[in-house]
Design an enzyme around this catalytic site. Structure first.
Site, PDB file in Angstrom:
ATOM      1  N   SER A  72      -8.488 -23.574 -17.722  1.00 15.91           N
ATOM      2  CA  SER A  72      -9.544 -23.158 -18.656  1.00 15.91           C
ATOM      3  C   SER A  72     -10.380 -24.318 -19.168  1.00 15.91           C
ATOM      4  O   SER A  72     -11.385 -24.113 -19.842  1.00 15.91           O
ATOM      5  CB  SER A  72      -8.903 -22.473 -19.859  1.00 15.91           C
ATOM      6  OG  SER A  72      -8.196 -23.441 -20.626  1.00 15.91           O
ATOM      7  N   GLY A  73      -9.960 -25.536 -18.888  1.00 19.10           N
ATOM      8  CA  GLY A  73     -10.611 -26.696 -19.484  1.00 19.10           C
ATOM      9  C   GLY A  73      -9.976 -27.095 -20.799  1.00 19.10           C
ATOM     10  O   GLY A  73     -10.245 -28.179 -21.319  1.00 19.10           O
ATOM     11  N   GLY A 124       2.014 -25.814 -22.449  1.00 22.12           N
ATOM     12  CA  GLY A 124       2.561 -26.690 -23.473  1.00 22.12           C
ATOM     13  C   GLY A 124       3.950 -27.210 -23.161  1.00 22.12           C
ATOM     14  O   GLY A 124       4.684 -27.616 -24.062  1.00 22.12           O
ATOM     15  N   ASP A 131       2.299 -25.664 -10.536  1.00 24.96           N
ATOM     16  CA  ASP A 131       1.332 -26.671 -10.089  1.00 24.96           C
ATOM     17  C   ASP A 131       1.746 -27.994 -10.694  1.00 24.96           C
ATOM     18  O   ASP A 131       2.368 -28.033 -11.768  1.00 24.96           O
ATOM     19  CB  ASP A 131      -0.087 -26.337 -10.568  1.00 24.96           C
ATOM     20  CG  ASP A 131      -0.301 -26.768 -12.014  1.00 24.96           C
ATOM     21  OD1 ASP A 131       0.244 -26.099 -12.906  1.00 24.96           O
ATOM     22  OD2 ASP A 131      -0.977 -27.789 -12.247  1.00 24.96           O
ATOM     23  N   GLN A 148       2.079 -20.111 -25.765  1.00 25.68           N
ATOM     24  CA  GLN A 148       2.258 -21.406 -26.408  1.00 25.68           C
ATOM     25  C   GLN A 148       3.368 -21.271 -27.456  1.00 25.68           C
ATOM     26  O   GLN A 148       4.134 -20.315 -27.410  1.00 25.68           O
ATOM     27  CB  GLN A 148       0.932 -21.880 -27.035  1.00 25.68           C
ATOM     28  CG  GLN A 148      -0.156 -22.233 -26.007  1.00 25.68           C
ATOM     29  CD  GLN A 148       0.105 -23.548 -25.263  1.00 25.68           C
ATOM     30  OE1 GLN A 148       1.058 -24.279 -25.546  1.00 25.68           O
ATOM     31  NE2 GLN A 148      -0.740 -23.839 -24.269  1.00 25.68           N
ATOM     32  N   CYS A 167       5.698 -37.207   9.107  1.00 27.56           N
ATOM     33  CA  CYS A 167       7.056 -37.464   9.605  1.00 27.56           C
ATOM     34  C   CYS A 167       7.161 -37.279  11.115  1.00 27.56           C
ATOM     35  O   CYS A 167       7.989 -37.921  11.754  1.00 27.56           O
ATOM     36  CB  CYS A 167       8.064 -36.583   8.870  1.00 27.56           C
ATOM     37  SG  CYS A 167       8.310 -37.128   7.159  1.00 27.56           S
ATOM     38  N   PHE A 189      -6.850 -27.894 -21.630  1.00 27.00           N
ATOM     39  CA  PHE A 189      -5.964 -29.058 -21.579  1.00 27.00           C
ATOM     40  C   PHE A 189      -6.759 -30.356 -21.468  1.00 27.00           C
ATOM     41  O   PHE A 189      -6.437 -31.346 -22.107  1.00 27.00           O
ATOM     42  CB  PHE A 189      -4.987 -28.932 -20.406  1.00 27.00           C
ATOM     43  CG  PHE A 189      -3.974 -30.037 -20.360  1.00 27.00           C
ATOM     44  CD1 PHE A 189      -2.870 -30.028 -21.203  1.00 27.00           C
ATOM     45  CD2 PHE A 189      -4.125 -31.105 -19.484  1.00 27.00           C
ATOM     46  CE1 PHE A 189      -1.939 -31.063 -21.169  1.00 27.00           C
ATOM     47  CE2 PHE A 189      -3.197 -32.140 -19.447  1.00 27.00           C
ATOM     48  CZ  PHE A 189      -2.101 -32.114 -20.291  1.00 27.00           C
TER      49      PHE A 189
END
Lengths: 375, 375
Positions: free
Chosen positions: B91-92, B220, B270, B193, B313, B94
């Site tokens: 959402s922007g 959070g 993520d 949160q 690898c 953070f």
């Protein structure tokens, strides 16, 4: 091992096939430069996909890092860097020469301090052959001294160029002897020097041809000389080399230079320009060069080059490349390097096709017209 | 559009399929982070090949650069960055929160100066929804305030955490209203949160669940708290979310954290860790972590992880990666990023397979034993 078949000539231009220990190379060919065992910013698989047939490694840099013990353990550079097709290594001569005042040249070789750890090192024709034998490159270059065009404003005189050229000839003979002693199974190329003097170029060429090496390079061009001086040497030397052996013009150049080189009988080219320019947002296209940093690309949905079939042009816009450049994102140079190398590799593919179809002259006219059009 | 099918559960752990506008996602899933419209140092094709199903974009960064006019012209982020599969945008919230003293938070939203050009900007729930609608991401995150664990040594109190959580709830409602007004065809997730306080987490969760959003995230966490605090919240919150909706644990974490998250009922993860660590030569493997910079890898012919099937690898040795790192070559972070992302993506593939085959418990025991073995 080296076999060279000449399929066709058109004026001085030639269409051939070069067979080496790790595979065949259709010529004329552009060879991407992989200084430290990596073509900067490009996955080996991307090189294969764009049709790169042979890449370069730099003897001097690889000798410094990772060192011969490491590459030797891998049986050579191919397995170490994950490249199974042919490879050419330079002799290290140009790099030690580039160290400038940090090196001392004598008849025996070049003394210098390692730029990595300060170790005192001595590079000679024999050492260069020993290193390249460990690297196991398909094409090994003789150790030579690159004759500068000028040093601090002083143009190299004919006497200086002669002295340098004659040293390179003596080093060619020592290279050949050591290469034979090592029973290196690959192919050693001689390097024609002589600065900007046609008579010296001819002397160098004659002496090297008498050595009957499997291929020849033209060195000491693209070393700071004006373009017309380079073109003069390109017009003089390549076509005088033996017709049945491959000819390599070292370190050249722009797309136009490559096409001119082909016209003058060159079969092989290498240059850092496609990758270095890519990292600066300078992209080559059929219709001239494009600076992706330019604000006019900010919202452009067009690919870098509409006629290009590379991964970058098939999937991304100028706006996206502009954005990546602006954000300093790694993907910017990655995509730009793929495009520029594809451009160079594909340019030679087009040249080969034009030669195959006996229409090189008309192709060349169109090439110059397209490039002049502007993007 | 969002559809979530739950195939199987094992304790709190779940195996599902998420259907979004740009395709389906098998869960549990790891989502590579593409901050500025690029997963750093990785070609989109490499992401597809390793099996990445959904990637992230950062609303705040993309709003700054290239800006919405550019992405809008491309009809959204997918075409702009050449990624056709699902995408999630944050959402922007953070990022503006991370600006620290450079931003001012009020009921209305967050005022701050653009770190790119100093412009005064105002990010609100409404603006966040408007931006994410232009980005056209498959999953849109509500605008929230991230409750810090501590600020300059002061641990967030329950009263502070409550105030922050309640603000996020009001912003959730404004996000939902604006999302509906914009007729955004994608799916909006709420974010639980409440800091390190279970009672607040429960209140936040209850209020969000009452809003009947299509999916929920736990925010959070991984904001500087000790590991046991994070594990406490991971044990509390995810499994209390609605069983028939996807659950996303934001910004977490190590491989062990992901497996713990799955056990606690998380479906989506993520983290920048795989790419960031790759750029520092820190590689994840089945048998623990490997620092490629370590001199002991200098001449190692072994791949990073013998059991790994990634491009890196399969084709390159530890010695080669060590060499690239030492030379500062771009290919180093490129190959390391491919490996680390493959490791994370594949870890979740193994988890899904273990869940499918009703052997998640034994898989988990083996996972921890392998990781502890050391590489």
């Amino acid at each position: 091992m080296l076999k060279f078949e000449l399929h066709k000539t058109h004026g001085h231009a030639r269409r051939g096939t070069l067979t080496l220990n790790h595979g065949t190379v259709e010529t004329p060919v552009f060879m991407p430069v992989g200084t430290y065992g990596t073509v900067k910013g490009v996955l080996p698989r991307s090189l294969e996909e764009m049709g790169a047939q042979i890449i370069l490694g730099n003897t001097f840099h690889l000798w410094m890092r990772p060192g011969l013990d490491v590459i030797g353990k891998f049986g050579g550079l191919h397995r170490f860097e994950g490249w199974s097709k042919p490879m050419l290594t330079d002799s290290g001569g140009f790099q030690v020469w580039s160290l400038g005042e940090m090196r001392k040249i004598s008849e025996e070789g070049v003394k210098f301090a390692s730029p990595v750890n300060g170790d005192k090192l001595f590079l000679t024709p024999e050492v260069s052959m020993q290193i390249q034998t460990v690297l196991n490159s398909d094409i090994v270059m003789q150790f030579d001294e690159c004759t500068p065009y000028e040093v601090k404003g002083h143009l190299t005189t004919e006497a200086e160029a002669r002295k340098s050229m004659e040293l390179s000839l003596r080093w060619a003979k020592r290279s050949q002897a050591e290469f034979a002693r090592l029973e290196n199974p690959n192919a050693l190329f001689g390097i024609v020097q002589g600065g900007m003097f046609e008579n010296l170029r001819q002397e160098s060429l004659d002496a090297l041809v008498a050595m009957d090496l499997p291929g020849y390079a033209v060195g000491g061009v693209s070393v700071g000389e004006p373009k017309d001086e380079m073109l003069r040497i390109m017009a003089h030397t390549p076509h005088r080399l033996p017709a049945h052996k491959p000819r390599y013009l070292m370190g050249v150049g722009t797309p136009e230079d490559l096409v001119e080189g082909v016209s003058q009988g060159v079969d092989m080219f290498d240059c850092v320009m496609p990758t270095r320019n890519a990292r600066n947002g300078h992209l080559f296209t059929r219709f001239g060069d494009l600076k992706v940093r330019n604000a006019r690309h900010r919202d452009s949905e067009a690919p870098v080059d509409e006629t290009c079939t590379c991964y970058t042009c098939k999937n991304f816009s100028r706006a996206y490349l502009h954005h990546l450049d602006r954000c300093g994102e790694m993907l910017g140079p990655m995509l730009a390097s793929i495009h520029n190398l594809h451009y160079y590799v594909n340019l030679m593919r087009e040249v080969r096709q034009a030669l195959d179809e006996d229409r090189f002259d008309s192709w060349r006219v169109q090439f110059h017209a397209d490039r002049a059009r502007g993007v």
